[in-house]
Design a protein around this motif. Structure first.
Motif, short mmCIF file in Angstrom:
data_model
loop_
_atom_site.label_atom_id
_atom_site.label_comp_id
_atom_site.label_asym_id
_atom_site.label_seq_id
_atom_site.Cartn_x
_atom_site.Cartn_y
_atom_site.Cartn_z
N GLY A 158 0.82 -1.21 0.00
CA GLY A 158 0.00 0.00 0.00
C GLY A 158 0.86 1.26 0.00
O GLY A 158 2.07 1.21 -0.17
N SER A 173 -1.47 8.85 -1.37
CA SER A 173 -2.39 9.08 -0.25
C SER A 173 -2.80 10.54 -0.20
O SER A 173 -3.95 10.86 0.15
CB SER A 173 -1.73 8.66 1.06
OG SER A 173 -1.43 7.28 1.04
N GLU A 205 -5.36 11.06 -2.88
CA GLU A 205 -6.61 10.39 -2.52
C GLU A 205 -7.57 11.32 -1.78
O GLU A 205 -8.79 11.15 -1.83
CB GLU A 205 -6.26 9.19 -1.64
CG GLU A 205 -7.39 8.37 -1.14
CD GLU A 205 -6.89 7.25 -0.24
OE1 GLU A 205 -7.75 6.66 0.42
OE2 GLU A 205 -5.68 6.98 -0.18
N ARG A 255 -8.99 5.52 -3.89
CA ARG A 255 -8.02 4.42 -3.80
C ARG A 255 -8.74 3.11 -4.10
O ARG A 255 -9.84 2.88 -3.62
CB ARG A 255 -7.43 4.36 -2.40
CG ARG A 255 -6.44 3.20 -2.21
CD ARG A 255 -5.93 3.12 -0.78
NE ARG A 255 -5.16 4.31 -0.47
CZ ARG A 255 -3.86 4.31 -0.18
NH1 ARG A 255 -3.20 3.18 -0.17
NH2 ARG A 255 -3.24 5.43 0.09
N ASP A 284 -8.80 -0.25 -3.00
CA ASP A 284 -8.32 -1.09 -1.90
C ASP A 284 -8.25 -2.53 -2.34
O ASP A 284 -9.11 -3.02 -3.06
CB ASP A 284 -9.24 -0.95 -0.68
CG ASP A 284 -9.04 0.36 0.05
OD1 ASP A 284 -7.87 0.74 0.24
OD2 ASP A 284 -10.02 1.01 0.41
N GLN A 285 -7.21 -3.20 -1.87
CA GLN A 285 -7.01 -4.60 -2.21
C GLN A 285 -7.21 -5.47 -0.96
O GLN A 285 -7.12 -4.98 0.16
CB GLN A 285 -5.61 -4.82 -2.79
CG GLN A 285 -5.41 -4.12 -4.12
CD GLN A 285 -6.24 -4.73 -5.23
OE1 GLN A 285 -6.86 -5.78 -5.09
NE2 GLN A 285 -6.29 -4.05 -6.37
N TRP A 320 -2.53 -6.26 1.19
CA TRP A 320 -1.43 -5.46 0.69
C TRP A 320 -0.08 -6.16 0.87
O TRP A 320 0.88 -5.85 0.17
CB TRP A 320 -1.38 -4.10 1.39
CG TRP A 320 -2.52 -3.21 1.05
CD1 TRP A 320 -3.54 -2.83 1.88
CD2 TRP A 320 -2.80 -2.59 -0.21
NE1 TRP A 320 -4.42 -2.02 1.21
CE2 TRP A 320 -3.99 -1.85 -0.07
CE3 TRP A 320 -2.16 -2.59 -1.44
CZ2 TRP A 320 -4.54 -1.11 -1.11
CZ3 TRP A 320 -2.71 -1.86 -2.48
CH2 TRP A 320 -3.89 -1.13 -2.31
N TRP A 341 -6.14 -9.09 -7.28
CA TRP A 341 -5.98 -7.66 -7.51
C TRP A 341 -6.60 -7.25 -8.85
O TRP A 341 -7.22 -6.19 -8.95
CB TRP A 341 -4.50 -7.28 -7.47
CG TRP A 341 -3.95 -7.11 -6.08
CD1 TRP A 341 -4.29 -7.82 -4.96
CD2 TRP A 341 -2.94 -6.19 -5.68
NE1 TRP A 341 -3.56 -7.39 -3.89
CE2 TRP A 341 -2.71 -6.39 -4.30
CE3 TRP A 341 -2.19 -5.24 -6.35
CZ2 TRP A 341 -1.78 -5.64 -3.59
CZ3 TRP A 341 -1.26 -4.50 -5.64
CH2 TRP A 341 -1.06 -4.70 -4.27
#
Length: 180
Positions: A14, A22, A25, A32, A34-35, A38, A46
């Motif tokens: 991340g 960030s 964002e 973002r 998000d996964q 990370w 992903w």
């Protein structure tokens, strides 16, 4: 023309609070992706997550990818039916995923997709990135049909690089929308 949504694609581990991603964002219209994990990124997971997020946006969409997020962008672009929604991609500091140390830390991502991207892209590299050489970044830019910008000695072009909000990078990203 509708202002594009900016999807932020961090890489492995991340992007921390001081990273330019960030900071971006927090801007309106920036989101973002998000996964699930990370620390142990799975290419298929992903890719599916990016597909879900892009398909939820009718477009236009700009992608702001860093590190493994660049490798994800190329892989996703090779397999999606939604590439037409992408107005452009800023690909920053792609790692050499085929280098032994990177391959061991992040298994399952090599080889990278090497086809020409179906949208405008700029690859931003550093001359002293510890995760990928300038030669590797140059080859990826050529394979992907991306313009190459060498920032000089900026490390991994992350929070440690001292870029702050990196307004120049953001302007470069937004300029891609006019090229689509």
């Amino acid at each position: 023309m509708t202002s594009p949504t900016v999807l932020i694609l961090p890489g492995w581990q991340g992007s921390g609070p001081d990273h330019w991603q960030s900071r971006w964002e927090r801007r309106p219209g920036h989101q973002r992706v998000d996964q699930h994990d990370w620390m142990r990124p799975l290419r298929g997971d992903w890719t599916a997550r990016l597909e879900d997020v892009v398909s939820a946006h009718p477009g236009p969409v700009l992608l702001a990818a860093h590190s493994l997020g660049c490798i994800l962008t190329a892989w996703w672009a090779a397999h999606t039916r939604h590439a037409d929604r992408i107005a452009g991609a800023l690909l920053v500091a792609p790692p050499d995923i085929e280098r032994d140390d990177n391959r061991q830390q992040i298994p399952g991502w090599a080889p990278p997709a090497r086809q020409r991207l179906p949208f405008p892209a700029v690859l931003v590299a550093s001359s002293d990135d510890p995760f990928g050489s300038l030669d590797s970044a140059t080859r990826l830019a050529s394979d992907w049909g991306a313009d190459l910008l060498n920032l000089g000695p900026k490390g991994h072009i992350n929070a440690d690089s001292g870029l702050g909000d990196w307004d120049e990078g953001h302007d470069l990203l937004l300029s891609l929308a006019g090229r689509a």
